[in-house]
Design a protein around this motif. Structure first.
Motif, PDB file in Angstrom:
ATOM      1  N   MET A   1      39.285  32.653  35.006  1.00  0.00           N
ATOM      2  CA  MET A   1      39.446  32.026  33.711  1.00  0.00           C
ATOM      3  C   MET A   1      40.914  31.979  33.333  1.00  0.00           C
ATOM      4  O   MET A   1      41.374  30.982  32.760  1.00  0.00           O
ATOM      5  CB  MET A   1      38.643  32.794  32.667  1.00  0.00           C
ATOM      6  CG  MET A   1      38.632  32.099  31.334  1.00  0.00           C
ATOM      7  SD  MET A   1      37.315  32.722  30.306  1.00  0.00           S
ATOM      8  CE  MET A   1      38.235  33.284  28.922  1.00  0.00           C
ATOM      9  N   PHE A   2      41.670  33.038  33.643  1.00  0.00           N
ATOM     10  CA  PHE A   2      43.084  33.065  33.318  1.00  0.00           C
ATOM     11  C   PHE A   2      43.836  31.982  34.089  1.00  0.00           C
ATOM     12  O   PHE A   2      44.742  31.343  33.556  1.00  0.00           O
ATOM     13  CB  PHE A   2      43.663  34.449  33.613  1.00  0.00           C
ATOM     14  CG  PHE A   2      45.109  34.588  33.243  1.00  0.00           C
ATOM     15  CD1 PHE A   2      45.490  34.588  31.907  1.00  0.00           C
ATOM     16  CD2 PHE A   2      46.079  34.690  34.216  1.00  0.00           C
ATOM     17  CE1 PHE A   2      46.815  34.694  31.554  1.00  0.00           C
ATOM     18  CE2 PHE A   2      47.410  34.796  33.875  1.00  0.00           C
ATOM     19  CZ  PHE A   2      47.784  34.801  32.535  1.00  0.00           C
ATOM     20  N   GLU A   3      43.433  31.750  35.353  1.00  0.00           N
ATOM     21  CA  GLU A   3      44.080  30.718  36.163  1.00  0.00           C
ATOM     22  C   GLU A   3      43.843  29.333  35.563  1.00  0.00           C
ATOM     23  O   GLU A   3      44.736  28.490  35.535  1.00  0.00           O
ATOM     24  CB  GLU A   3      43.570  30.772  37.605  1.00  0.00           C
ATOM     25  CG  GLU A   3      44.037  31.982  38.371  1.00  0.00           C
ATOM     26  CD  GLU A   3      45.556  32.034  38.488  1.00  0.00           C
ATOM     27  OE1 GLU A   3      46.175  30.988  38.744  1.00  0.00           O
ATOM     28  OE2 GLU A   3      46.115  33.137  38.320  1.00  0.00           O
ATOM     29  N   GLU A   4      42.606  29.087  35.094  1.00  0.00           N
ATOM     30  CA  GLU A   4      42.304  27.814  34.448  1.00  0.00           C
ATOM     31  C   GLU A   4      43.167  27.621  33.211  1.00  0.00           C
ATOM     32  O   GLU A   4      43.663  26.530  32.940  1.00  0.00           O
ATOM     33  CB  GLU A   4      40.827  27.741  34.059  1.00  0.00           C
ATOM     34  CG  GLU A   4      39.896  27.526  35.202  1.00  0.00           C
ATOM     35  CD  GLU A   4      38.466  27.426  34.717  1.00  0.00           C
ATOM     36  OE1 GLU A   4      38.132  26.435  34.032  1.00  0.00           O
ATOM     37  OE2 GLU A   4      37.698  28.358  35.008  1.00  0.00           O
ATOM     38  N   LYS A   6      46.118  28.941  32.661  1.00  0.00           N
ATOM     39  CA  LYS A   6      47.493  28.674  33.089  1.00  0.00           C
ATOM     40  C   LYS A   6      47.655  27.215  33.504  1.00  0.00           C
ATOM     41  O   LYS A   6      48.654  26.581  33.182  1.00  0.00           O
ATOM     42  CB  LYS A   6      47.886  29.599  34.247  1.00  0.00           C
ATOM     43  CG  LYS A   6      48.307  30.967  33.781  1.00  0.00           C
ATOM     44  CD  LYS A   6      48.752  31.945  34.849  1.00  0.00           C
ATOM     45  CE  LYS A   6      49.135  31.445  36.176  1.00  0.00           C
ATOM     46  NZ  LYS A   6      49.520  32.478  37.133  1.00  0.00           N
ATOM     47  N   LYS A   7      46.653  26.673  34.223  1.00  0.00           N
ATOM     48  CA  LYS A   7      46.713  25.261  34.610  1.00  0.00           C
ATOM     49  C   LYS A   7      46.711  24.363  33.379  1.00  0.00           C
ATOM     50  O   LYS A   7      47.456  23.390  33.301  1.00  0.00           O
ATOM     51  CB  LYS A   7      45.518  24.900  35.492  1.00  0.00           C
ATOM     52  CG  LYS A   7      45.656  25.298  36.921  1.00  0.00           C
ATOM     53  CD  LYS A   7      44.443  24.800  37.694  1.00  0.00           C
ATOM     54  CE  LYS A   7      44.462  25.291  39.115  1.00  0.00           C
ATOM     55  NZ  LYS A   7      43.257  24.855  39.846  1.00  0.00           N
ATOM     56  N   PHE A   8      45.861  24.697  32.424  1.00  0.00           N
ATOM     57  CA  PHE A   8      45.761  23.917  31.198  1.00  0.00           C
ATOM     58  C   PHE A   8      47.084  23.923  30.433  1.00  0.00           C
ATOM     59  O   PHE A   8      47.572  22.886  29.989  1.00  0.00           O
ATOM     60  CB  PHE A   8      44.628  24.468  30.325  1.00  0.00           C
ATOM     61  CG  PHE A   8      44.524  23.826  28.975  1.00  0.00           C
ATOM     62  CD1 PHE A   8      44.017  22.549  28.844  1.00  0.00           C
ATOM     63  CD2 PHE A   8      44.934  24.499  27.839  1.00  0.00           C
ATOM     64  CE1 PHE A   8      43.914  21.954  27.602  1.00  0.00           C
ATOM     65  CE2 PHE A   8      44.833  23.921  26.606  1.00  0.00           C
ATOM     66  CZ  PHE A   8      44.322  22.637  26.477  1.00  0.00           C
ATOM     67  N   ILE A   9      47.676  25.086  30.290  1.00  0.00           N
ATOM     68  CA  ILE A   9      48.920  25.213  29.541  1.00  0.00           C
ATOM     69  C   ILE A   9      50.073  24.535  30.265  1.00  0.00           C
ATOM     70  O   ILE A   9      50.965  23.971  29.638  1.00  0.00           O
ATOM     71  CB  ILE A   9      49.239  26.707  29.276  1.00  0.00           C
ATOM     72  CG1 ILE A   9      48.237  27.293  28.297  1.00  0.00           C
ATOM     73  CG2 ILE A   9      50.640  26.924  28.773  1.00  0.00           C
ATOM     74  CD1 ILE A   9      48.246  26.656  26.928  1.00  0.00           C
ATOM     75  N   SER A  10      50.061  24.585  31.591  1.00  0.00           N
ATOM     76  CA  SER A  10      51.189  24.037  32.341  1.00  0.00           C
ATOM     77  C   SER A  10      51.163  22.522  32.416  1.00  0.00           C
ATOM     78  O   SER A  10      52.131  21.909  32.848  1.00  0.00           O
ATOM     79  CB  SER A  10      51.225  24.630  33.750  1.00  0.00           C
ATOM     80  OG  SER A  10      50.095  24.222  34.477  1.00  0.00           O
TER      81      SER A  10
END
Length: 161
Positions: A1-4, A6-10
């Motif tokens: 979930m944290f990786e998702e 990070k992708k969303f924010i980036s």
């Protein structure tokens, strides 16, 4: 979930949205000042010195000299003058945003029109690519014993810089 996350924010859209919200908040302060300090005083003066932000009526039926006095007394009021100011703010903000979006759309159209014809470099590179493909096909056909594919006629070379 944290990786998702990070992708969303980036993603660029999130950053653009954040910038838009910050600019919108700053723009709201400017519009509020424009309405309160510049537009409403002349409108009130034309209407006989009336301040829209002081238009209200008390639900209890009590009479108050100003909205501030009614608020200090704790009376329930309908503040339609503030609503008028908010509507004027909305009209100004929406009009300004309309003009901004309209200009941005015009710039996008102009940008698309300039991109319709590829630069001369790209045209030459495409011609070279097509010629190399035709040569590779001819070699493959020679090995297989079939007829070569006809090559398209090359346009005359433009020697201008």
């Amino acid at each position: 979930m944290f990786e998702e996350f990070k992708k969303f924010i980036s993603r660029g859209n999130v950053v653009e949205l954040a910038v838009g919200i910050i600019i919108g908040a700053a723009f709201t302060g400017i519009v509020n000042s424009l309405v309160k300090d510049i537009l409403m005083p002349p409108i009130g003066w034309v209407m006989g010195g009336i301040d829209f932000s002081n238009y209200f009526f008390s639900l209890s039926g009590d009479r108050f000299d100003s909205l501030q006095a009614a608020e200090q007394a704790g009376a329930a009021t309908v503040n339609y003058g503030r609503f008028i100011n908010a509507c004027i703010n909305f009209l100004i903000v929406s009009g300004a945003l309309f003009l901004i979006v309209r200009q941005v759309n015009r710039l996008h159209i102009l940008h698309k029109e300039t991109l319709k014809t590829p630069p001369r470099q790209e045209q030459l590179l495409e011609e070279i690519r097509d010629a190399l493909r035709a040569q590779a096909n001819d070699r493959a056909n020679d090995r297989a014993g079939t007829q070569p594919t006809p090559r398209p006629a090359a346009p005359p070379a433009d020697r201008s810089p």
